[in-house]
Motif scaffolding. Structure first.
Motif, short mmCIF file in Angstrom:
data_model
loop_
_atom_site.label_atom_id
_atom_site.label_comp_id
_atom_site.label_asym_id
_atom_site.label_seq_id
_atom_site.Cartn_x
_atom_site.Cartn_y
_atom_site.Cartn_z
N LEU A 1 -8.71 15.85 -63.59
CA LEU A 1 -7.53 15.74 -63.78
C LEU A 1 -7.01 14.81 -62.92
CD1 LEU A 1 -6.42 19.72 -63.38
CD2 LEU A 1 -7.42 18.73 -65.45
N MET A 2 -7.61 14.59 -61.79
CA MET A 2 -7.03 13.50 -60.90
C MET A 2 -6.99 12.17 -61.56
SD MET A 2 -8.08 12.81 -56.95
CE MET A 2 -9.23 11.38 -57.26
N VAL A 3 -8.32 11.72 -61.97
CA VAL A 3 -8.42 10.37 -62.45
C VAL A 3 -7.46 9.98 -63.51
CG1 VAL A 3 -9.88 8.83 -63.65
CG2 VAL A 3 -10.85 10.28 -61.87
N PRO A 4 -7.01 10.97 -64.70
CA PRO A 4 -6.20 10.23 -65.52
C PRO A 4 -4.82 10.32 -64.99
CG PRO A 4 -7.37 12.32 -66.41
CD PRO A 4 -8.01 12.03 -65.10
N LEU A 5 -4.45 11.15 -63.89
CA LEU A 5 -3.05 10.95 -63.18
C LEU A 5 -3.06 9.90 -62.31
CD1 LEU A 5 -0.17 12.19 -62.73
CD2 LEU A 5 -1.28 13.56 -61.05
N SER A 6 -4.17 9.39 -61.86
CA SER A 6 -4.35 8.24 -61.06
C SER A 6 -4.01 6.91 -61.83
CB SER A 6 -5.79 8.15 -60.14
OG SER A 6 -5.88 9.01 -59.36
N ALA A 7 -4.47 7.04 -62.80
CA ALA A 7 -4.47 5.72 -63.89
C ALA A 7 -2.86 5.51 -64.38
CB ALA A 7 -5.20 6.09 -65.17
N VAL A 8 -2.00 6.82 -64.46
CA VAL A 8 -0.68 6.65 -64.70
C VAL A 8 0.24 6.16 -63.36
CG1 VAL A 8 1.33 7.68 -65.67
CG2 VAL A 8 -0.90 8.24 -66.54
N LEU A 9 -0.13 6.88 -62.50
CA LEU A 9 0.47 6.49 -61.14
C LEU A 9 0.25 5.13 -60.69
CD1 LEU A 9 -0.11 10.00 -59.04
CD2 LEU A 9 2.14 9.05 -60.50
N GLY A 10 -1.12 4.62 -60.88
CA GLY A 10 -1.44 3.15 -60.52
C GLY A 10 -0.35 2.18 -61.25
N ALA A 11 -0.49 2.49 -62.53
CA ALA A 11 0.45 1.72 -63.59
C ALA A 11 1.75 1.60 -62.97
CB ALA A 11 0.30 2.02 -64.91
N ILE A 12 2.34 2.97 -62.61
CA ILE A 12 3.79 2.90 -62.22
C ILE A 12 3.84 1.97 -61.10
CG2 ILE A 12 5.55 4.38 -61.21
CD1 ILE A 12 4.45 6.49 -63.15
N LEU A 13 2.82 2.05 -60.10
CA LEU A 13 3.09 1.54 -58.76
C LEU A 13 3.17 -0.02 -59.00
CD1 LEU A 13 3.30 1.32 -55.61
CD2 LEU A 13 0.66 1.67 -55.52
N LEU A 14 2.17 -0.66 -59.69
CA LEU A 14 2.04 -2.04 -59.77
C LEU A 14 3.38 -2.58 -60.75
CD1 LEU A 14 0.21 -4.05 -58.75
CD2 LEU A 14 -0.89 -4.10 -60.83
N VAL A 15 3.81 -1.97 -61.72
CA VAL A 15 4.90 -2.11 -62.47
C VAL A 15 6.09 -2.41 -61.58
CG1 VAL A 15 6.44 -1.60 -64.14
CG2 VAL A 15 4.12 -1.50 -64.65
N LEU A 16 6.42 -1.17 -60.81
CA LEU A 16 7.60 -1.26 -59.95
C LEU A 16 7.34 -2.37 -58.79
CD1 LEU A 16 8.06 2.53 -59.42
CD2 LEU A 16 9.52 0.64 -61.07
N ALA A 17 6.16 -2.66 -58.31
CA ALA A 17 5.88 -3.62 -57.29
C ALA A 17 6.35 -4.98 -57.85
CB ALA A 17 4.27 -3.59 -56.69
N ASP A 18 5.77 -5.14 -58.97
CA ASP A 18 5.97 -6.62 -59.61
C ASP A 18 7.55 -6.78 -59.94
OD1 ASP A 18 5.19 -9.04 -61.05
OD2 ASP A 18 5.87 -7.79 -62.63
N LEU A 19 8.20 -5.59 -60.40
CA LEU A 19 9.56 -5.78 -60.63
C LEU A 19 10.20 -6.18 -58.99
CD1 LEU A 19 12.28 -5.40 -61.96
CD2 LEU A 19 12.14 -2.87 -61.80
N GLY A 20 9.83 -5.29 -58.17
CA GLY A 20 10.68 -5.75 -56.62
C GLY A 20 10.19 -7.10 -56.37
N ALA A 21 9.12 -7.51 -56.47
CA ALA A 21 8.66 -8.81 -56.09
C ALA A 21 9.61 -10.07 -56.75
CB ALA A 21 7.21 -9.01 -56.55
#
Length: 331
Positions: free
Chosen positions: A277-297
């Motif tokens: 369960l943790m690995v699929p959720l990690s994939a989605v959360l990781g995608a969210i984090l980097l997308v938002l980090a790039d937007l913030g940058a």
């Protein structure tokens, strides 16, 4: 009950990812309305400037950020599980340092290499560095332990960073290497997404098959052995998958740390320690984090961009210090 909680959390995370990607495509140095974004996605007109900006610049960048964020997060989750080390991620275990070192050598001796060749060499450097660290940590009597892996990673990463810095100073490459040290998604084009996405997505398909075994290893090698898990075999397979994910990602965007460190712990808090369960959720959360980090940058001081590693570090460094102070955790 656990499955129902996971389903709810996962669906909400996917919705959050879609919203994040839509915002990241919509906002930037040039103001573009949501209507224009919608028409670009579903009725692209190459004669319209706004459509060109979205289709040629923002869409590949945002899709790349999502795919690479997922790869970094899953790589970190796998490393933390098989090593039982809560501080494990691609940066701490030397993948970033190996990639940067090979890039420094390439700039020094083969300055005319195309970007695609540079990405390939960067991936080779990441794999070689991670393999050496894994072998070094496994060589001592008693095999691989979290402490040995962390120490070996820290030593090799420090050595490679020092060599990279020395090469940069001697050959006057500091400006050329700045991208690889700071990390960034500005160079991602459709041609990169077309080969990045299949490799990462196909590699991610392996991870559900490893979930049960890694969950057992995370409880301890004795427990895993009693459950019939071939711990050495699973460790090697999981580390190969993690290194491929992290190495490909670093080769495309440079040295972006902390995604693989922070995200698995967030997922673990939400759905527990079951890696299925943790690995699929990690994939989605990781995608969210980097997308938002790039937007913030991109939005801090447009049209200039802040290094994306700075945005990620604002979350990652405090979290790293928090983990370092904990005496024990569930891995």
């Amino acid at each position: 009950m656990k499955g129902k909680v996971f389903s709810i959390v996962f669906v909400l995370a996917v919705i959050g990812l879609l919203l994040s990607m839509f915002l990241a495509v919509s906002y930037g140095a040039k103001e573009i309305t949501l209507t224009t974004v919608w028409s670009t996605v579903f009725a692209y007109d190459p004669a319209v400037t706004s459509h060109q900006i979205i289709h040629e610049l923002r869409l590949p960048r945002v899709i790349g950020a999502a795919v690479i964020g997922a790869a970094f997060a899953v790589a970190g989750a796998l490393m933390q599980g098989v090593t039982r080390n809560p501080l494990a991620d691609a940066g701490i275990l030397g993948v970033n340092a190996g990639a940067t070192f090979v890039v420094a050598l390439s700039f020094a001796f083969f300055p005319q290499l195309p970007y695609s060749a540079l990405m390939l060499l960067s991936f080779v450097g990441a794999v070689m560095s991670a393999s050496f660290i894994f072998l070094l940590g496994s060589a001592a009597p008693g095999g691989l332990t979290p402490l040995r892996l962390t120490v070996a990673g820290a030593v090799v990463a420090a050595l490679l960073h020092s060599l990279s810095t020395g090469i940069a100073i001697y050959f006057e490459l500091s400006q050329d290497l700045a991208f690889w040290y700071a990390g960034g998604l500005g160079g991602i084009k459709w041609s990169h997404v077309q080969w990045l996405a299949p490799i990462i997505l196909l590699t991610l398909l392996w991870t559900p098959l490893l979930g049960r075994s890694i969950s057992a290893i995370a409880l301890g090698h004795d427990v895993a052995s009693n459950l019939g898990v071939q711990t050495k075999r699973i460790q090697v397979i999981a580390m190969v998958v993690a290194v491929v994910l992290a190495g490909v990602s670093v080769s495309a965007v440079g040295s972006i740390g902390f995604v693989g460190l922070v995200v698995p712990h967030m997922a673990r808090k939400l759905v527990g320690v079951d890696y299925r369960l943790m690995v699929p959720l990690s994939a989605v959360l990781g995608a969210i984090l980097l997308v938002l980090a790039d937007l913030g940058a991109r939005m801090v001081n447009p049209p200039k961009e802040l290094a994306i590693s700075v945005m990620v570090a604002l979350v990652g460094v405090p979290f790293f210090l928090y983990l370092a102070r904990r005496e024990r955790g569930d891995y």
